[in-house]
Motif scaffolding. Structure first.
Motif, PDB file in Angstrom:
ATOM      1  N   LEU A 119       0.833  -1.200   0.000  1.00  0.00           N
ATOM      2  CA  LEU A 119       0.000   0.000   0.000  1.00  0.00           C
ATOM      3  C   LEU A 119       0.872   1.256   0.000  1.00  0.00           C
ATOM      4  N   SER A 120       1.872   1.262   0.861  1.00  0.00           N
ATOM      5  CA  SER A 120       2.781   2.417   0.937  1.00  0.00           C
ATOM      6  C   SER A 120       3.562   2.589  -0.356  1.00  0.00           C
ATOM      7  N   LEU A 121       4.085   1.486  -0.881  1.00  0.00           N
ATOM      8  CA  LEU A 121       4.863   1.552  -2.127  1.00  0.00           C
ATOM      9  C   LEU A 121       3.998   2.042  -3.284  1.00  0.00           C
ATOM     10  N   PHE A 122       2.770   1.569  -3.358  1.00  0.00           N
ATOM     11  CA  PHE A 122       1.874   1.996  -4.431  1.00  0.00           C
ATOM     12  C   PHE A 122       1.702   3.514  -4.410  1.00  0.00           C
ATOM     13  N   HIS A 123       1.344   4.049  -3.261  1.00  0.00           N
ATOM     14  CA  HIS A 123       1.059   5.486  -3.183  1.00  0.00           C
ATOM     15  C   HIS A 123       2.319   6.336  -3.353  1.00  0.00           C
ATOM     16  N   TYR A 124       3.421   5.900  -2.773  1.00  0.00           N
ATOM     17  CA  TYR A 124       4.661   6.661  -2.935  1.00  0.00           C
ATOM     18  C   TYR A 124       5.112   6.649  -4.396  1.00  0.00           C
ATOM     19  N   SER A 125       5.039   5.476  -5.034  1.00  0.00           N
ATOM     20  CA  SER A 125       5.500   5.380  -6.421  1.00  0.00           C
ATOM     21  C   SER A 125       4.583   6.137  -7.380  1.00  0.00           C
ATOM     22  N   GLU A 126       3.306   6.297  -7.054  1.00  0.00           N
ATOM     23  CA  GLU A 126       2.419   7.140  -7.866  1.00  0.00           C
ATOM     24  C   GLU A 126       2.975   8.565  -7.904  1.00  0.00           C
ATOM     25  N   TYR A 127       3.368   9.055  -6.750  1.00  0.00           N
ATOM     26  CA  TYR A 127       3.921  10.405  -6.645  1.00  0.00           C
ATOM     27  C   TYR A 127       5.264  10.490  -7.365  1.00  0.00           C
ATOM     28  N   LEU A 128       6.132   9.513  -7.110  1.00  0.00           N
ATOM     29  CA  LEU A 128       7.475   9.512  -7.692  1.00  0.00           C
ATOM     30  C   LEU A 128       7.437   9.469  -9.220  1.00  0.00           C
ATOM     31  N   VAL A 129       6.645   8.586  -9.783  1.00  0.00           N
ATOM     32  CA  VAL A 129       6.585   8.469 -11.240  1.00  0.00           C
ATOM     33  C   VAL A 129       5.964   9.729 -11.852  1.00  0.00           C
ATOM     34  N   THR A 130       4.986  10.315 -11.181  1.00  0.00           N
ATOM     35  CA  THR A 130       4.429  11.585 -11.662  1.00  0.00           C
ATOM     36  C   THR A 130       5.492  12.670 -11.629  1.00  0.00           C
ATOM     37  N   ALA A 131       6.307  12.689 -10.575  1.00  0.00           N
ATOM     38  CA  ALA A 131       7.385  13.684 -10.466  1.00  0.00           C
ATOM     39  C   ALA A 131       8.389  13.534 -11.607  1.00  0.00           C
TER      40      ALA A 131
END
Length: 189
Positions: A5-17
């Motif tokens: 769950l944490s990886l999913f949400h963090y990686s959404e932000y990271l890939v958008t960045a």
């Protein structure tokens, strides 16, 4: 589960960045996605807690948890591959106006599915419930996700047809949506 769950949400932000920094905001974490998303998460946690207390043996089905973990990994990898492949064309919000740099992406994972990020999220979300052996939320997540993506794909495809016309229609004829029983918007010619 919490790691995925944490990886999913963090990686959404990271890939958008990485891909589309102009659209980057705290909303890019997708933590405040919708009331329904938050309700689904809360329901999931309640179901897990009750089942753990009342039926602890239900949480000991290793093969089922393994299947769920594989679904989570597959789904998240597919979603991030779709985001990276689409580059700056990817946005968490369906766009109503075509930018000058907006192109139709049909290569990579978009050659497999017209909506690989949705396919990834669909299997990731269901996989989180299979991982924790939660039968009620597994069915609920499947139905709610399917309905959400059916409506979202129809909305998005109307926009894509408006943006790209025959080029998108040809792509739509050749490549499936990727989600079971979802054909996308019907086009009468």
């Amino acid at each position: 589960y919490m790691c995925s769950l944490s990886l999913f949400h963090y990686s959404e932000y990271l890939v958008t960045a990485i891909n589309n920094p102009r659209s980057l905001s705290l909303d890019s974490f997708l933590l405040n996605h919708s009331f329904e998303y938050n309700l689904a998460a809360l329901s999931s946690w309640v179901e897990f807690t009750l089942e753990k207390l009342l039926f602890p043996e239900l949480k000991q089905i290793t093969w089922l948890s393994t299947v769920g973990l594989l679904m989570v990994i597959f789904g998240d990898c597919l979603r991030k591959a779709a985001m990276l492949t689409a580059g700056s064309n990817f946005n968490h919000i369906v766009q109503n106006e075509k930018s000058d740099t907006h192109t139709l992406v049909t290569s990579g994972v978009y050659g497999w599915f017209r909506h690989p990020s949705y396919v990834g999220w669909f299997y990731w979300s269901i996989g989180t419930q299979v991982l924790l052996c939660k039968p009620i939320c597994m069915v609920g997540y499947t139905l709610a996700s399917w309905r959400f993506f059916r409506e979202r794909i129809e909305e998005e495809e109307i926009t894509l047809i408006h943006f790209f016309g025959e080029e998108y229609l040809e792509y739509k004829r050749k490549v499936p949506s990727g989600l079971p029983f979802i054909k996308g918007v019907k086009v009468e010619l």
